[in-house]
Write a protein that holds these residues in place. Structure first.
Motif, short mmCIF file in Angstrom:
data_model
loop_
_atom_site.label_atom_id
_atom_site.label_comp_id
_atom_site.label_asym_id
_atom_site.label_seq_id
_atom_site.Cartn_x
_atom_site.Cartn_y
_atom_site.Cartn_z
N HIS A 12 0.85 -1.19 0.00
CA HIS A 12 0.00 0.00 0.00
C HIS A 12 0.89 1.24 0.00
O HIS A 12 1.68 1.46 0.92
CB HIS A 12 -0.91 0.02 1.22
N LEU A 13 0.77 2.03 -1.04
CA LEU A 13 1.58 3.24 -1.18
C LEU A 13 0.74 4.46 -0.83
O LEU A 13 -0.39 4.60 -1.30
CB LEU A 13 2.09 3.38 -2.62
N ALA A 40 3.44 0.51 8.05
CA ALA A 40 2.84 -0.58 8.83
C ALA A 40 1.78 0.07 9.72
O ALA A 40 2.09 0.60 10.78
CB ALA A 40 3.88 -1.29 9.67
N GLU A 41 0.54 0.10 9.21
CA GLU A 41 -0.54 0.87 9.82
C GLU A 41 -0.02 2.29 10.06
O GLU A 41 0.55 2.90 9.15
CB GLU A 41 -1.02 0.20 11.12
N ASP A 42 -0.19 2.83 11.27
CA ASP A 42 0.38 4.14 11.58
C ASP A 42 1.42 4.00 12.69
O ASP A 42 1.63 4.90 13.50
CB ASP A 42 -0.71 5.14 11.98
N ARG A 78 -2.83 13.70 6.05
CA ARG A 78 -3.09 14.68 4.99
C ARG A 78 -2.89 14.06 3.61
O ARG A 78 -3.58 14.40 2.65
CB ARG A 78 -2.20 15.91 5.18
N GLY A 79 -1.93 13.12 3.53
CA GLY A 79 -1.74 12.40 2.28
C GLY A 79 -2.97 11.59 1.89
O GLY A 79 -3.24 11.36 0.70
N GLU A 80 -3.72 11.15 2.89
CA GLU A 80 -4.93 10.36 2.65
C GLU A 80 -6.19 11.22 2.58
O GLU A 80 -7.30 10.70 2.52
CB GLU A 80 -5.09 9.30 3.75
N GLY A 81 -6.02 12.55 2.60
CA GLY A 81 -7.17 13.42 2.37
C GLY A 81 -7.64 14.28 3.52
O GLY A 81 -8.62 15.02 3.38
N ALA A 82 -6.96 14.22 4.68
CA ALA A 82 -7.35 15.09 5.80
C ALA A 82 -7.09 16.55 5.43
O ALA A 82 -6.10 16.87 4.78
CB ALA A 82 -6.57 14.72 7.05
N ARG A 83 -8.00 17.45 5.87
CA ARG A 83 -7.90 18.87 5.53
C ARG A 83 -7.60 19.69 6.78
O ARG A 83 -8.10 19.40 7.86
CB ARG A 83 -9.20 19.38 4.91
N LEU A 84 -6.80 20.72 6.60
CA LEU A 84 -6.56 21.68 7.68
C LEU A 84 -7.61 22.78 7.60
O LEU A 84 -7.81 23.39 6.54
CB LEU A 84 -5.16 22.28 7.57
N ILE A 85 -8.29 23.03 8.71
CA ILE A 85 -9.32 24.06 8.74
C ILE A 85 -9.12 24.94 9.97
O ILE A 85 -8.52 24.53 10.96
CB ILE A 85 -10.74 23.45 8.77
N LYS A 119 -9.04 1.49 10.50
CA LYS A 119 -8.09 0.50 9.99
C LYS A 119 -6.79 1.16 9.55
O LYS A 119 -5.70 0.62 9.79
CB LYS A 119 -8.71 -0.25 8.80
N ARG A 120 -6.89 2.33 8.93
CA ARG A 120 -5.69 3.00 8.40
C ARG A 120 -4.90 3.70 9.50
O ARG A 120 -3.67 3.73 9.48
CB ARG A 120 -6.11 4.03 7.33
N PHE A 121 -5.60 4.27 10.49
CA PHE A 121 -4.93 5.01 11.56
C PHE A 121 -5.39 4.52 12.93
O PHE A 121 -5.93 5.29 13.74
CB PHE A 121 -5.22 6.51 11.42
#
Length: 515
Positions: free
Chosen positions: A110-111, A125-127, A261-268, A321-323
């Motif tokens: 998974h890249l 490896a997960e987070d 952020r690479g997976e789409g999290a946004r700073l607000i 699962k990702r984090f």
């Protein structure tokens, strides 16, 4: 005690060097001030390690490194990293140590993409990538009988011919390291370790700052010891502040991986508005120094204590699962990241400079090497590219171990006679140590932090110079302890950073001069 190779530190750089040297028959002694061998900056690294993406190339990675480093990266260093890095990830981490990196449903690695990378090329490896790598290394090291790992041992100072040899004529010899004075925390005794080669792999300096993502051991020990020994140190003004550390009044700053952020999290901001697009075309995926200062500026404009990182638009099960580690950690503070944004602030994260080394870890002092965050290989320039630190530790540790093994086999060394340690009897007052650390951390954060000015640096110099004089006097006459060793190293490393920031009046990368 004598050994072929003394390694101070047990993170990825130290472990890589130990494995490579041991394979070629050297006796290796690894020491750490921690109680557990795996406790290191590496163990706490989350996001991932650079590998290779689809349609990737050495030139593309070099371009990304140079861009993130604000044009200050050393060409031959990034050439080595780009060429050897992915090869060693595959050879050592995947095939030899069998690190369990995450894979897709098609059983492909998974890249993920992180800030300032052109394409997704980070494996993880997960987070908890650093933990997976570190534990695999410790397991691998145990297979070698010629590697000895000792915990609760604090290096005090490097032994050099000019400083410690009882032969007065040794001052005329080339500056040379012969090992280190070591403090046994359990026995409260000091003893010398004589070594044909010594490798500093002590990690970073984050704990010199009030807010940091670093573990407690990151107090600048290696920088301070190398400075006192006379080693060349460079680029220490370039301290990277991670843009997103969990902000909570009741807890330490916990790193929220850039891979979010690479997976789409946004700073607000507090109004719920995305704001990074007005600071950089890459938005939330801009280089870390730009994101950190963007957050800093937004907080000043709003008068707020933090901004927010929002990934709640993703599916809840995917987030868990990702984090998983980040999800669990935030829940401890009653923050459900699947439903609400996370309060974040910048925090001291990584030192881009350090002890100057060549591509095999040699320093300006003979028989002294350095690798990992404590070293300055030139890879990071003025700002580190995301997920390059673990790769640098792996590559430089391995290359240092290889060259040390070659050279030690040809060495004929008579270790110098050195003075016995002089013990003191006055107990150190823990209140003084605590207060001195508070002074260091507040001073570094307020005056030598994200935004620097001539007046702020002058104020810091006055405070820290006077404090160092008091600490050295305190150290000279007190009963030795790891806390006291750390305090002495902390003030010295802080002054090294301060002087570098003072001399460099040009803003570049993560060194920002407002005036």
């Amino acid at each position: 005690m004598a050994t072929d190779l003394l390694i101070i530190g047990c993170g990825i750089a130290g472990c890589s060097a130990a494995l490579e040297a041991a394979r070629q028959g050297l006796s290796v002694l690894m020491i750490t001030k921690s109680k557990e061998p795996e406790e290191s900056n590496t163990f706490h690294a989350q996001g991932g390690i650079i590998y290779k993406g689809r349609n990737d190339s050495e030139k593309l990675l070099m371009k990304d490194l140079m861009r993130a480093g604000a044009g200050l990266c050393k060409y031959n260093a990034i050439d080595v990293l780009s060429g050897k890095g992915p090869v060693l990830v595959e050879k050592i981490l995947m095939k030899e140590l069998k690190v369990n990196f995450d894979r897709t449903s098609r059983d492909e690695l998974h890249l993920t993409e992180e800030g300032a990378h052109s394409i997704p090329r980070i494996i993880h490896a997960e987070d908890l990538t650093g933990k997976a790598i570190e534990l695999a290394f410790i397991k691998g090291i145990k297979k070698y009988k010629n590697i000895t790992v000792k915990t609760s041992l604090s290096a005090i100072d490097l032994l050099t011919l000019s400083h410690h040899s009882l032969n007065p004529l040794d001052i005329y010899k080339e500056p040379t390291c012969a090992g280190a004075y070591v403090f046994d925390q359990t026995a409260n005794k000091v003893f010398p370790v004589m070594a044909k080669e010594t490798l500093l792999a002590t990690g970073g300096i984050g704990r010199l700052y009030l807010h940091t993502t670093n573990p407690k051991g990151a107090r600048g020990d290696g920088i301070a010891m190398a400075y006192r020994a006379g080693a060349r140190i460079q680029n220490m003004e370039y301290i990277q502040f991670h843009p997103t550390a969990l902000y909570h009044p009741d807890g330490e700053r916990f790193l929220l991986s850039e891979s979010m952020r690479g997976e789409g999290a946004r700073l607000i901001n507090k109004k719920g508005e995305s704001f990074m697009d007005k600071y950089h075309k890459l938005g939330s995926l801009a280089p870390r120094d730009i994101v950190a200062r963007g957050i800093h500026e937004e907080m000043l404009q709003d008068g707020s204590e933090c901004v927010f990182l929002d990934i709640s638009h993703k599916k809840a099960e995917w987030i868990k699962k990702r984090f998983p580690n980040i999800y669990k950690k935030c829940l401890e503070f009653k923050i459900d990241i699947t439903k609400q944004p996370i309060p974040v602030v910048p925090a001291a994260h990584y030192s881009c400079g350090g002890i100057v080394v060549d591509t095999e870890g040699r320093t300006s002092i003979k028989r002294l090497r350095a690798a990992g965050e404590v070293a300055c290989s030139g890879i990071h320039g003025a700002n580190r590219l995301a997920s390059s630190s673990l790769l640098e530790g792996l590559v430089w540790g391995t290359l240092a171990g290889e060259s040390i093994a070659r050279e030690v086999k040809e060495m004929k060394i008579d270790f110098p006679k050195i003075s016995a340690w002089k013990y003191e009897k006055e107990e150190a007052d823990p209140a003084l140590i605590l207060q001195d650390w508070l002074t260091i951390r507040h001073t570094m954060w307020n005056y030598v932090g994200l935004v620097r000015t001539t007046k702020r640096l002058a104020r810091a110099e006055k405070i820290l110079t006077e404090l160092q004089s008091e600490i050295e006097e305190f150290y000279r006459y007190s009963v030795l302890s790891d806390d006291l060793i750390g305090l002495r190293n902390g003030i010295q490393a802080s002054l090294v950073i301060l002087q570098a920031a003072k001399v460099n009046r040009k803003s570049r990368g993560c060194h920002y001069r407002k005036d």
